[in-house]
Design an enzyme around this catalytic site. Structure first.
Site, PDB file in Angstrom:
ATOM      1  N   ASP A 536      94.334  28.365 139.002  1.00 17.07           N
ATOM      2  CA  ASP A 536      93.995  29.837 139.043  1.00 17.07           C
ATOM      3  C   ASP A 536      93.863  30.644 140.409  1.00 17.07           C
ATOM      4  O   ASP A 536      93.956  29.484 141.573  1.00 17.07           O
ATOM      5  CB  ASP A 536      92.519  30.085 138.413  1.00 17.07           C
ATOM      6  N   GLU A 616     119.958   5.225 140.029  1.00 12.99           N
ATOM      7  CA  GLU A 616     118.925   6.204 139.940  1.00 12.99           C
ATOM      8  C   GLU A 616     118.430   6.683 141.371  1.00 12.99           C
ATOM      9  O   GLU A 616     117.986   7.606 141.634  1.00 12.99           O
ATOM     10  CB  GLU A 616     117.533   5.409 139.094  1.00 12.99           C
TER      11      GLU A 616
END
Ligand code: GLA
Length: 731
Positions: A536, A616
């Site tokens: 928030d 990777e």
């Protein structure tokens, strides 16, 4: 000035660059809302108030024989209580005589340049570049003298209006404030959709859009935190609105605790929306002369659809919200130990992970949970902020020095608001946690919540965490909160003040954040609450980024991030590449896709780098290089949601466009795949139609107009969950 009072018409006029807000003092001194929407010049909108005799809508006593004036249908700026407005009320007061009533009439007003100040609460601040003007309107109850001060600040260039409310007890009695909405807004129509963001742990901020129906719809939290379940942000938009079209109103609450947003479609097809602290179990004692300040709501209006509304919020939250100097700095690429090791690590293991990560281009190593006290699982040790020397014999300093010697920065995880029953702290101070007399408290993740309404508890936290930060070179802190509040009762508060505990907890939290975070501007703080359980603007005032979700599955993240972007900027969303099969869902998606998805935020890694194969690692190395090259574009550019993952199933696409429109990056992930399927083109947005661009992944040059109208082909060969990026640069 962007705020004016027009004496002859008794109207207040607030003007941003593209919006107008107008109010009027009515005949009997009530403050009526006239308009919020597309910018109008000096027009007087008083004609919108049409008085009529409506059955069963009561009239104020002072209206005498005039049966056409009723608070029950007139648009209010702040609704009274215990009087004649039956719709959602903005306030509930228990007066000294036991009556529940507040009838506010305009007593005076004040206009000044600059922004009002909310003591103890986070709120937007202004810079020298901003033109900001404030309007304060005093509404006073003639009987009790209780006063509500409505505060408005206009950030003209940012197209933003902020609102807050201050209640002053000017009466001679002790009163109880049982409800106070920071914002009330009435619309004289109701053809709106209500957009809000719901969810649960590991699936936060899911987009939800419904037309208003008669009656009341509510979203909110009563969990002591803004919560995974509902985000303190809502939109009302005309029903035809989409990303690029239509009137949209945003309401964003700068608060991290219990909140409520209610929308009511009334008997006359009018709309009222209110937003504020959740009134459940809220009761604030106010002695004569005392005042209470409600948190801020940030309003934005877009006449051009949801994307523009998003841009207004991203812009103001990037520029005027976060106090950390890191808000404007490029954030380091991190690797976090949580999904790599959970509680099972020692110094050697951590150094190996860090060593392999350095090689990929990672810049910061973050040691997550498990480094302190007797913390070998999540049942113990919260509150004991001493290093666990069985795991780290040379302490945080020894580890941090080694990490720095590798060329990495060092960060740690903390959870300062909590205590485990199995901890030295709890054994010493059992009364320091929230619990009710004669009842055993509910446990959450086997932990209890410290009573942050108490100064001694706050002092302990500040001293111990500042001690940790001073014990080693620490450049990053992940501040977690892993359970919500229950048993909100404080051992030292008087019984009349127990209804204040939820809010006092949040004020206490902001106090310790001021004393820890803002006194360490050199440290990058990241918010977290089981992922995005406290995502928030209140938290973003202190911490420029928040761990978006404990769900690191790239496919789920596409939805979570989609919802989050409606109001929060990309620079606020921390997003990690993790291992597959994913620990939360078991799904496997290519590492490239995990990277592309995590690049829609602050990129990081959360895996055991020692177990990765060379191929990777090479992909991650390239991801990091490409992300760093495009960092400014991603973190500061304009954001466009190109698809809605809830309504379009074939692929998810989004775009970042630089402010000068010279660069753009489109990212796309294939979702539901059929064999031999249709050829699709993804259409760019936000480019300059007359400019020519090169697309790294395509041959030739294209005008912005072509890329936006005809689009870029999505290769048919891409399989489910494969991703592609288009790097677009002006030539
Ligand atoms: C929370 C966080 C995780 C991790 C754990 C550690 O769940 O969201 O990322 O830090 O706590 O206990």
């Amino acid at each position: 000035m962007s705020v004016r009072y027009i004496e002859s018409k008794k109207t207040f006029l607030l003007q941003t660059k593209s919006s107008t807000y107008q109010m009027k003092i009515s005949d009997y001194g009530y403050l009526l809302h006239l308009y919020y929407g597309e910018r109008l010049e000096d027009e007087d909108l008083s004609y919108l108030i049409q008085l009529q005799d409506r059955g069963f809508s009561p009239n104020p006593y002072e209206a005498g024989n005039d049966r056409t004036f009723s608070l029950d249908f007139l648009p209010q700026e702040f609704s009274s209580d215990g009087s004649s407005d039956y719709r959602l009320s903005s306030i509930e007061i228990k007066n000294g005589d036991g009556s529940y009533a507040f009838v506010g009439k305009v007593a005076k007003h004040q206009i000044y340049s600059g922004k009002y100040h909310l003591a103890g609460l986070p709120s937007l601040w202004t810079t020298e570049k901003d033109t900001a003007d404030t309007l304060e309107i005093w509404l006073t109850d003639a009987v009790t003298q209780l006063t509500v001060v409505l505060c408005y600040c206009v950030l003209e260039e940012k197209d933003i209006i902020t609102r807050s409310v201050r209640v002053i007890n000017q009466s001679e009695d002790t009163i109880y404030l049982n409800r106070i909405m920071s914002m009330t807004m009435d619309f004289m129509d109701s053809d709106y959709d209500f957009i809000h963001f719901d969810g649960r742990h590991t699936m936060e901020r899911e987009w939800s859009r419904n037309p208003l129906a008669c009656g009341i719809q509510t979203v909110g939290s009563f969990r002591g935190a803004s919560s995974h379940q509902h985000n303190p942000f809502a939109v009302l938009c005309e029903s035809a609105a989409n990303e690029d079209y239509g009137r949209c109103y945003g309401f964003s609450f700068v608060y991290s605790g219990n909140f409520m947003c209610k929308v009511e479609k009334d008997q006359y097809d009018q709309t009222r929306i209110v937003m504020g602290i959740h009134p459940k179990h809220f009761s604030w004692q106010m002695k004569p002369g005392e005042s209470f300040t409600a948190p801020e709501v940030v309003l934005a209006y877009s006449g051009q659809g949801l994307t523009h509304l998003t841009h207004l919020y991203h812009n103001v939250y990037r520029e005027n919200l976060c106090k950390s100097p890191y808000a404007k700095k490029e954030r380091p690429i991190l690797i976090n130990s949580w999904e790599a090791a959970y509680f099972d690590f020692d110094e050697e293991k951590l150094l190996k992970i860090a060593g392999d990560a350095v090689d990929m281009g990672v810049e910061l190593f973050v040691l997550d949970d498990g480094w302190f006290g007797n913390r070998n699982n999540d049942n113990a040790a919260l509150g004991d902020w001493d290093v666990n020397t069985a795991k780290l014999p040379r302490g945080l300093k020894g580890l941090s020095d080694e990490i720095h010697a590798m060329g990495l920065k060092f960060g740690i995880w903390i959870e300062p608001e909590m205590v485990s029953e199995d901890s030295e702290l709890y054994r010493k101070h059992p009364d320091w946690c929230l619990q009710m007399p004669r009842r055993q408290p509910s446990r959450g993740r086997y932990q209890l919540v410290l009573d942050l309404s108490r100064e001694d508890v706050r002092d302990y936290i500040v001293t111990s965490i500042n001690g940790v930060l001073g014990s080693a070179r620490i450049e990053y802190v992940k501040w977690d909160m892993n359970r919500f509040i229950t048993d909100a009762w404080s051992a030292i508060a008087e019984k009349e003040k127990q209804g204040e505990i939820y809010h006092r907890y949040i004020l206490g939290l902001y106090d310790i954040m001021n004393r820890i975070i803002l006194t360490h501007p050199e440290v990058l703080f990241c918010g977290c609450s089981g992922g995005g359980g406290r995502f928030d603007p209140g938290m973003l005032y202190y911490q420029p980024q928040i761990w978006c979700s404990d769900n690191t599955d790239a496919v789920c993240r596409l939805k979570i991030q989609y919802g989050t972007t409606f109001v929060y900027p990309v620079s606020a969303m921390e997003s990690h590449v993790s291992v597959c099969p994913n620990h939360q869902t078991g799904r496997t998606v290519p590492i490239k896709t995990r990277g592309v998805t995590a690049m829609d935020g602050i990129l990081g890694y959360e895996l055991d780098s020692t177990k990765m194969i060379q191929e990777e690692k090479q992909i991650c190395r390239e991801q990091i290089q490409s992300y760093k090259k495009d960092y400014a574009l991603i973190a500061e550019g304009d954001y466009f949601r190109l698809t809605n993952p809830y309504t379009f199933m074939e692929y998810v696409a989004w775009e970042h466009v630089s402010r000068d429109q010279k660069e753009a990056l489109i990212s796309l992930v294939i979702m539901e795949k059929e064999a031999n399927d249709a050829q699709r083109c993804v259409k760019a947005k936000g480019l300059n139609p007359g400019m020519y661009y090169q697309v790294e992944e395509m041959e030739g040059h294209f005008s912005g107009q072509v890329l936006m109208s005809a689009g870029l082909p999505v290769p048919n060969g891409l399989l489910q969950y494969e991703a592609i990026q288009y790097h677009i640069r002006a030539i």
